[in-house]
Design a protein around this motif. Structure first.
Motif, mmCIF file in Angstrom:
data_model
loop_
_atom_site.group_PDB
_atom_site.id
_atom_site.type_symbol
_atom_site.label_atom_id
_atom_site.label_comp_id
_atom_site.label_asym_id
_atom_site.label_seq_id
_atom_site.Cartn_x
_atom_site.Cartn_y
_atom_site.Cartn_z
ATOM 1 N N SER A 58 0.827 -1.216 0.000
ATOM 2 C CA SER A 58 0.000 0.000 0.000
ATOM 3 C C SER A 58 0.857 1.260 0.000
ATOM 4 O O SER A 58 0.458 2.282 -0.568
ATOM 5 C CB SER A 58 -0.949 0.007 1.193
ATOM 6 O OG SER A 58 -0.238 -0.034 2.406
ATOM 7 N N GLU A 59 2.037 1.213 0.616
ATOM 8 C CA GLU A 59 2.933 2.367 0.603
ATOM 9 C C GLU A 59 3.428 2.641 -0.809
ATOM 10 O O GLU A 59 3.512 3.791 -1.233
ATOM 11 C CB GLU A 59 4.129 2.142 1.535
ATOM 12 C CG GLU A 59 3.806 2.272 2.993
ATOM 13 C CD GLU A 59 5.034 2.127 3.878
ATOM 14 O OE1 GLU A 59 6.179 2.283 3.378
ATOM 15 O OE2 GLU A 59 4.860 1.852 5.068
ATOM 16 N N LEU A 60 3.773 1.577 -1.523
ATOM 17 C CA LEU A 60 4.214 1.742 -2.901
ATOM 18 C C LEU A 60 3.088 2.293 -3.768
ATOM 19 O O LEU A 60 3.300 3.195 -4.578
ATOM 20 C CB LEU A 60 4.698 0.409 -3.468
ATOM 21 C CG LEU A 60 5.981 -0.147 -2.886
ATOM 22 C CD1 LEU A 60 6.244 -1.543 -3.436
ATOM 23 C CD2 LEU A 60 7.150 0.764 -3.206
ATOM 24 N N VAL A 61 1.892 1.740 -3.586
ATOM 25 C CA VAL A 61 0.736 2.180 -4.367
ATOM 26 C C VAL A 61 0.421 3.638 -4.060
ATOM 27 O O VAL A 61 0.160 4.431 -4.964
ATOM 28 C CB VAL A 61 -0.490 1.279 -4.104
ATOM 29 C CG1 VAL A 61 -1.744 1.850 -4.722
ATOM 30 C CG2 VAL A 61 -0.228 -0.120 -4.641
ATOM 31 N N ALA A 96 2.425 5.925 -3.073
ATOM 32 C CA ALA A 96 3.481 6.792 -3.586
ATOM 33 C C ALA A 96 3.500 6.886 -5.103
ATOM 34 O O ALA A 96 3.790 7.941 -5.661
ATOM 35 C CB ALA A 96 4.837 6.312 -3.082
ATOM 36 N N GLY A 97 3.197 5.781 -5.781
ATOM 37 C CA GLY A 97 3.354 5.811 -7.229
ATOM 38 C C GLY A 97 2.335 5.028 -8.022
ATOM 39 O O GLY A 97 2.533 4.799 -9.216
ATOM 40 N N GLY A 98 1.271 4.569 -7.368
ATOM 41 C CA GLY A 98 0.246 3.812 -8.066
ATOM 42 C C GLY A 98 0.756 2.499 -8.619
ATOM 43 O O GLY A 98 1.788 1.980 -8.183
ATOM 44 N N ALA A 99 0.049 1.986 -9.598
ATOM 45 C CA ALA A 99 0.411 0.696 -10.189
ATOM 46 C C ALA A 99 1.796 0.735 -10.813
ATOM 47 O O ALA A 99 2.506 -0.269 -10.826
ATOM 48 C CB ALA A 99 -0.634 0.289 -11.222
ATOM 49 N N ALA A 143 4.457 2.007 -9.695
ATOM 50 C CA ALA A 143 5.479 1.689 -8.697
ATOM 51 C C ALA A 143 5.601 0.179 -8.501
ATOM 52 O O ALA A 143 6.684 -0.339 -8.262
ATOM 53 C CB ALA A 143 5.153 2.366 -7.365
ATOM 54 N N LEU A 144 4.477 -0.527 -8.611
ATOM 55 C CA LEU A 144 4.506 -1.978 -8.442
ATOM 56 C C LEU A 144 5.166 -2.680 -9.625
ATOM 57 O O LEU A 144 5.765 -3.736 -9.465
ATOM 58 C CB LEU A 144 3.083 -2.517 -8.240
ATOM 59 C CG LEU A 144 2.386 -2.076 -6.959
ATOM 60 C CD1 LEU A 144 0.941 -2.552 -6.960
ATOM 61 C CD2 LEU A 144 3.119 -2.587 -5.735
ATOM 62 N N THR A 145 5.059 -2.103 -10.814
ATOM 63 C CA THR A 145 5.671 -2.742 -11.985
ATOM 64 C C THR A 145 7.187 -2.740 -11.900
ATOM 65 O O THR A 145 7.841 -3.478 -12.628
ATOM 66 C CB THR A 145 5.237 -2.080 -13.313
ATOM 67 O OG1 THR A 145 5.637 -0.717 -13.309
ATOM 68 C CG2 THR A 145 3.750 -2.206 -13.534
ATOM 69 N N GLU A 146 7.731 -1.942 -11.006
ATOM 70 C CA GLU A 146 9.180 -1.912 -10.790
ATOM 71 C C GLU A 146 9.653 -3.178 -10.061
ATOM 72 O O GLU A 146 10.837 -3.505 -10.089
ATOM 73 C CB GLU A 146 9.573 -0.688 -9.957
ATOM 74 C CG GLU A 146 9.125 0.631 -10.530
ATOM 75 C CD GLU A 146 10.040 1.130 -11.627
ATOM 76 O OE1 GLU A 146 11.252 0.876 -11.556
ATOM 77 O OE2 GLU A 146 9.526 1.774 -12.561
ATOM 78 N N LEU A 147 8.738 -3.859 -9.401
ATOM 79 C CA LEU A 147 9.093 -5.065 -8.642
ATOM 80 C C LEU A 147 9.252 -6.258 -9.579
ATOM 81 O O LEU A 147 8.502 -6.380 -10.558
ATOM 82 C CB LEU A 147 8.005 -5.379 -7.609
ATOM 83 C CG LEU A 147 7.739 -4.306 -6.563
ATOM 84 C CD1 LEU A 147 6.521 -4.681 -5.728
ATOM 85 C CD2 LEU A 147 8.960 -4.118 -5.677
ATOM 86 N N SER A 176 -0.085 -5.529 -11.423
ATOM 87 C CA SER A 176 0.102 -4.280 -10.685
ATOM 88 C C SER A 176 -1.187 -3.472 -10.650
ATOM 89 O O SER A 176 -1.554 -2.920 -9.613
ATOM 90 C CB SER A 176 1.220 -3.453 -11.321
ATOM 91 O OG SER A 176 2.445 -4.127 -11.211
ATOM 92 N N ARG A 177 -1.887 -3.404 -11.779
ATOM 93 C CA ARG A 177 -3.169 -2.685 -11.815
ATOM 94 C C ARG A 177 -4.194 -3.354 -10.901
ATOM 95 O O ARG A 177 -4.986 -2.678 -10.243
ATOM 96 C CB ARG A 177 -3.702 -2.597 -13.245
ATOM 97 C CG ARG A 177 -3.029 -1.545 -14.088
ATOM 98 C CD ARG A 177 -3.794 -1.261 -15.374
ATOM 99 N NE ARG A 177 -4.342 -2.462 -15.983
ATOM 100 C CZ ARG A 177 -3.887 -3.032 -17.093
ATOM 101 N NH1 ARG A 177 -2.871 -2.519 -17.729
ATOM 102 N NH2 ARG A 177 -4.464 -4.113 -17.579
#
Length: 82
Positions: A49-52, A54-57, A59-63, A71-72
């Motif tokens: 949730s912190e990543l989301v 800060a940067g939405g989906a 940010a998750l695609t960076e993982l 991510s969406r």
């Protein structure tokens, strides 16, 4: 909610989806993508949730193991909880 609990819940959902896809005879690479994403979520050191937040989906695609679609989906789930 702690990072481990939140991320574990997401990982559990991803594993359930992988199992369902496997039972339905989905492409093995798609099943593995969900399993890999689950492992990434379990290993994440901070709440998703912190990543989301800060940067939405994006940010998750960076993982590793989290593509645009997953991510969406995680972002949408987080948005519904707010």
């Amino acid at each position: 909610m702690t990072a481990a609990i939140e991320n574990d819940a997401i990982a559990t959902r991803l594993e359930e989806a992988a199992q369902l896809l496997q039972e339905q005879g989905a492409n093995i690479y798609r099943v593995r993508a969900y399993e890999h994403a689950a492992a990434t979520m379990r290993a994440l050191g901070k709440p998703a949730s912190e990543l989301v937040a800060a940067g939405g989906a994006a940010a998750l695609t960076e993982l590793p193991g989290l593509g645009e679609h997953l991510s969406r989906s995680i972002d949408a789930r987080h948005s519904r909880k707010r």
